[in-house]
Design an enzyme around this catalytic site. Structure first.
Site, PDB file in Angstrom:
ATOM      1  N   ASP A 174      -7.698 -12.882   6.781  1.00  0.00           N
ATOM      2  CA  ASP A 174      -8.223 -12.156   5.620  1.00  0.00           C
ATOM      3  C   ASP A 174      -8.020 -13.037   4.378  1.00  0.00           C
ATOM      4  O   ASP A 174      -8.942 -13.721   3.937  1.00  0.00           O
ATOM      5  CB  ASP A 174      -7.489 -10.808   5.510  1.00  0.00           C
ATOM      6  CG  ASP A 174      -7.781 -10.024   4.246  1.00  0.00           C
ATOM      7  OD1 ASP A 174      -8.684 -10.426   3.484  1.00  0.00           O
ATOM      8  OD2 ASP A 174      -7.110  -8.997   3.996  1.00  0.00           O
ATOM      9  N   GLN A 178       1.965  -4.116   6.370  1.00  0.00           N
ATOM     10  CA  GLN A 178       1.093  -3.316   5.491  1.00  0.00           C
ATOM     11  C   GLN A 178       0.326  -2.221   6.242  1.00  0.00           C
ATOM     12  O   GLN A 178       0.190  -1.115   5.752  1.00  0.00           O
ATOM     13  CB  GLN A 178       0.119  -4.243   4.769  1.00  0.00           C
ATOM     14  CG  GLN A 178      -0.824  -3.569   3.805  1.00  0.00           C
ATOM     15  CD  GLN A 178      -1.697  -4.579   3.078  1.00  0.00           C
ATOM     16  OE1 GLN A 178      -1.254  -5.258   2.174  1.00  0.00           O
ATOM     17  NE2 GLN A 178      -2.955  -4.685   3.486  1.00  0.00           N
ATOM     18  N   GLU A 179      -0.204  -2.563   7.429  1.00  0.00           N
ATOM     19  CA  GLU A 179      -1.058  -1.590   8.125  1.00  0.00           C
ATOM     20  C   GLU A 179      -0.799  -1.566   9.629  1.00  0.00           C
ATOM     21  O   GLU A 179      -0.776  -2.605  10.271  1.00  0.00           O
ATOM     22  CB  GLU A 179      -2.543  -1.936   7.907  1.00  0.00           C
ATOM     23  CG  GLU A 179      -2.929  -1.969   6.452  1.00  0.00           C
ATOM     24  CD  GLU A 179      -4.308  -2.587   6.216  1.00  0.00           C
ATOM     25  OE1 GLU A 179      -5.130  -2.602   7.157  1.00  0.00           O
ATOM     26  OE2 GLU A 179      -4.546  -3.052   5.095  1.00  0.00           O
ATOM     27  N   LYS A 239     -12.945  -1.819   9.716  1.00  0.00           N
ATOM     28  CA  LYS A 239     -11.633  -1.343   9.287  1.00  0.00           C
ATOM     29  C   LYS A 239     -11.838  -0.601   7.978  1.00  0.00           C
ATOM     30  O   LYS A 239     -12.194  -1.204   6.969  1.00  0.00           O
ATOM     31  CB  LYS A 239     -10.730  -2.577   9.114  1.00  0.00           C
ATOM     32  CG  LYS A 239      -9.434  -2.326   8.398  1.00  0.00           C
ATOM     33  CD  LYS A 239      -8.555  -3.564   8.408  1.00  0.00           C
ATOM     34  CE  LYS A 239      -8.186  -3.959   7.005  1.00  0.00           C
ATOM     35  NZ  LYS A 239      -6.924  -4.702   6.894  1.00  0.00           N
ATOM     36  N   ASP A 284      -2.010  -5.258  10.377  1.00  0.00           N
ATOM     37  CA  ASP A 284      -2.253  -6.206   9.288  1.00  0.00           C
ATOM     38  C   ASP A 284      -0.907  -6.458   8.633  1.00  0.00           C
ATOM     39  O   ASP A 284      -0.342  -5.578   7.983  1.00  0.00           O
ATOM     40  CB  ASP A 284      -3.260  -5.651   8.271  1.00  0.00           C
ATOM     41  CG  ASP A 284      -3.538  -6.656   7.146  1.00  0.00           C
ATOM     42  OD1 ASP A 284      -3.008  -7.783   7.206  1.00  0.00           O
ATOM     43  OD2 ASP A 284      -4.286  -6.307   6.204  1.00  0.00           O
ATOM     44  N   GLU A 303      -4.581   4.019   1.703  1.00  0.00           N
ATOM     45  CA  GLU A 303      -5.708   4.094   2.629  1.00  0.00           C
ATOM     46  C   GLU A 303      -5.622   5.304   3.548  1.00  0.00           C
ATOM     47  O   GLU A 303      -6.312   5.379   4.564  1.00  0.00           O
ATOM     48  CB  GLU A 303      -5.795   2.796   3.446  1.00  0.00           C
ATOM     49  CG  GLU A 303      -6.020   1.579   2.548  1.00  0.00           C
ATOM     50  CD  GLU A 303      -6.118   0.268   3.304  1.00  0.00           C
ATOM     51  OE1 GLU A 303      -5.874   0.266   4.537  1.00  0.00           O
ATOM     52  OE2 GLU A 303      -6.434  -0.742   2.673  1.00  0.00           O
ATOM     53  N   HIS A 321       0.799  -1.226   0.000  1.00  0.00           N
ATOM     54  CA  HIS A 321       0.000   0.000   0.000  1.00  0.00           C
ATOM     55  C   HIS A 321       0.832   1.277   0.000  1.00  0.00           C
ATOM     56  O   HIS A 321       0.295   2.372   0.046  1.00  0.00           O
ATOM     57  CB  HIS A 321      -0.942   0.023   1.211  1.00  0.00           C
ATOM     58  CG  HIS A 321      -2.052  -0.973   1.097  1.00  0.00           C
ATOM     59  ND1 HIS A 321      -2.968  -1.186   2.093  1.00  0.00           N
ATOM     60  CD2 HIS A 321      -2.387  -1.813   0.092  1.00  0.00           C
ATOM     61  CE1 HIS A 321      -3.827  -2.116   1.712  1.00  0.00           C
ATOM     62  NE2 HIS A 321      -3.492  -2.517   0.513  1.00  0.00           N
ATOM     63  N   SER A 341      -8.381  -1.470  -0.398  1.00  0.00           N
ATOM     64  CA  SER A 341      -7.461  -0.337  -0.550  1.00  0.00           C
ATOM     65  C   SER A 341      -7.890   0.585  -1.703  1.00  0.00           C
ATOM     66  O   SER A 341      -7.663   1.791  -1.662  1.00  0.00           O
ATOM     67  CB  SER A 341      -6.030  -0.824  -0.731  1.00  0.00           C
ATOM     68  OG  SER A 341      -5.957  -1.809  -1.722  1.00  0.00           O
TER      69      SER A 341
HETATM   70  P1  PGA Z   1      -6.415  -4.817  -0.072  1.00  0.00           P
HETATM   71  O1  PGA Z   1      -5.833  -4.641   1.383  1.00  0.00           O
HETATM   72  O2  PGA Z   1      -7.739  -4.175  -0.149  1.00  0.00           O
HETATM   73  O3  PGA Z   1      -5.361  -4.159  -0.909  1.00  0.00           O
HETATM   74  O4  PGA Z   1      -6.482  -6.301  -0.331  1.00  0.00           O
HETATM   75  C1  PGA Z   1      -6.615  -4.666   2.537  1.00  0.00           C
HETATM   76  C2  PGA Z   1      -6.213  -5.789   3.461  1.00  0.00           C
HETATM   77  O5  PGA Z   1      -5.256  -6.546   3.169  1.00  0.00           O
HETATM   78  O6  PGA Z   1      -6.867  -5.971   4.477  1.00  0.00           O
HETATM   79 ZN    ZN Z   2      -5.606  -7.765   5.150  1.00  0.00          ZN
END
Ligand code: PGA
Ligand code: ZN
Length: 423
Positions: A311, A164-165, A387, A243, A206, A156, A366
């Site tokens: 996820d 990632q988050e 989220k 995440d 995001e 991202h 995203s």
């Molecule tokens: P994505 O990421 O929408 O790019 O898949 C969101 C996530 O991994 O929760």
């Molecule tokens: Zn995720």
């Protein structure tokens, strides 16, 4: 007659990354008009329903969705015209039959979801109820705790952070409005800290900041500092969620993490130390989508201390969630409508998860639009967690604003707070 579909029309629009996505306009015989739009992921799981793209390099780098649009207009619309929008389950079944495959590759999950979502909203309007109330009935009773992604790495962002988050989770607030304020003030404090340290304040997809930092721990330290400068007590007013999106760092030889290659058990050890040192309440996708064995090990080792959200491993698919429940992999499921493609299947996934005593987290993608269906969905099913990105950028804020309006208009709803994480 009023609740019957008069017309259904799709067109190609753009999402928050500027990539094409599907919009559907639905008109009912009684004159009600609905617009529905679908999102799009970047760190997409291999087991997700298929997002149909044109693969025509001459348009939008191959990302056009004219095929999906055409499927709505030429294949779906003729069959659904004249049908009642209040028959969600049977209309969704018709959509599955029209597609015929397990992954919705023929019509595209983007085409199918845009229609399924429009039908749901249409039915709510026919009943003259807000979406969350129509869908949740008297059962809908809590406002979700927001998990706000304030620092981005991985797929991202264009920085050197591999998680990632990093998310703020304002559990200690008394209301949703207060929760959002707490997170926003800490987000602004974070921005000031980054500026003082001469670090980048550009944001990721995001809305979270995407600075270059020494390590994941350096990121966590900044978040704690931001909370404190925002006047909050870490661990009490606000906690953290991560995440990892481990799929994105998985190669044949192992997980590429912090400059080295780690095995599953080594990553689990790393998380174990991290949750000891920081007030982390939830870790999503700590391992890859098919690493069931290590998911089991992680749940055994960490599952009684924190929330472990699946996820990419579950992709909102009841078959995969059932396997997770049977094998005790994870203890919560991320819910993304477009991973599975219809409202009915999404509701089934949520029901199965809650029946197992697990938590759900309703989630954006995203790549988003101004659509706010997920805010209503989270309230309707008492998910208690949502989220949907940073407290910044229109497509993220649209969902938070919808929750502010729902809270304002419906005093019967209570903010979930710490209860959201009790199992
Ligand atoms: P994505 O990421 O929408 O790019 O898949 C969101 C996530 O991994 O929760
Ligand atoms: Zn995720």
């Amino acid at each position: 007659m009023e609740d019957r579909i008069k017309s259904l029309q799709a067109m190609e629009i753009l999402d928050s990354r500027g990539n094409p996505t599907v919009l559907v306009e639905l008109e009912l015989e009684g004159g009600i008009q609905i617009v529905s739009r679908v999102p799009s992921g970047a760190s997409t799981g291999a087991h997700e329903a298929v997002e149909l793209r044109d693969d025509n390099p001459e348009r939008f780098g191959g990302k056009g969705v004219l095929g999906a649009v055409n499927n709505v207009n030429e294949v779906i619309a003729p069959v659904l015209t004249g049908q009642k929008v209040t028959d969600q389950a049977s209309l969704d079944r018709r959509l599955l039959e029209l597609d015929g495959g397990p992954h919705k590759a023929k019509l595209g999950a983007n085409a199918i979801l845009a229609v399924s979502q429009a039908v749901l909203e249409g039915a709510a309007r026919v009943h003259n109820q807000p979406l969350y109330r129509y869908l949740g009935g008297l059962n809908a009773s809590v406002l979700p705790v927001p998990l706000l992604n304030v620092l981005n790495g991985g797929a991202h962002a264009d920085n050197n952070i591999d998680i990632q988050e990093f998310m703020f989770v304002p559990v200690g607030a008394a209301t949703f409005r207060e929760a959002l304020r707490m997170a926003q003030e800490s987000y602004q404090a974070l921005k000031k800290i980054l500026q003082q340290k001469k670090l980048r304040t550009a944001v990721g997809d995001e809305g979270g900041f995407a600075p270059d930092l020494q390590s994941n721990r350096a990121a966590l330290d900044l978040l704690i500092q931001a909370m404190e400068q925002g006047g909050l007590k870490p661990g009490q007013d606000m906690v953290l969620a991560l995440d990892i999106a481990a799929n994105e760092i998985k190669r044949d030889s192992g997980y590429f993490f912090e400059g080295g290659v780690k095995t599953g058990p080594e990553l689990i050890d790393y998380y174990h130390r991290l949750i000891h040192d920081y007030p982390i309440i939830s870790i999503e996708d700590g391992l890859a989508e098919d690493d069931w064995e290590n998911w089991q090990l992680m749940t055994e080792r960490l599952g009684d201390q924190i929330q472990l959200v699946g996820d990419d491993i579950f992709v909102t698919n009841t078959d995969r969630i059932q396997r997770g429940i049977d094998e005790i992999c994870a203890n919560a499921v991320l819910i993304k409508l477009n991973q599975i493609g219809t409202i009915t299947e999404t509701l089934q996934a949520i029901r199965l998860t809650h029946q197992a005593g697990w938590r759900t987290v309703v989630s954006h993608r995203s790549g988003e639009t101004e659509d706010t269906t997920i805010a209503d969905l989270a309230v309707a099913v008492n998910s208690a967690q949502i989220k949907t990105g940073a407290p910044a950028r229109g497509e993220r804020i649209a969902k938070y604003n919808r929750l502010l309006v729902i809270e304002h208009k419906d005093p019967s709803l209570e903010y979930a707070g710490w209860e959201a994480f009790r199992r």
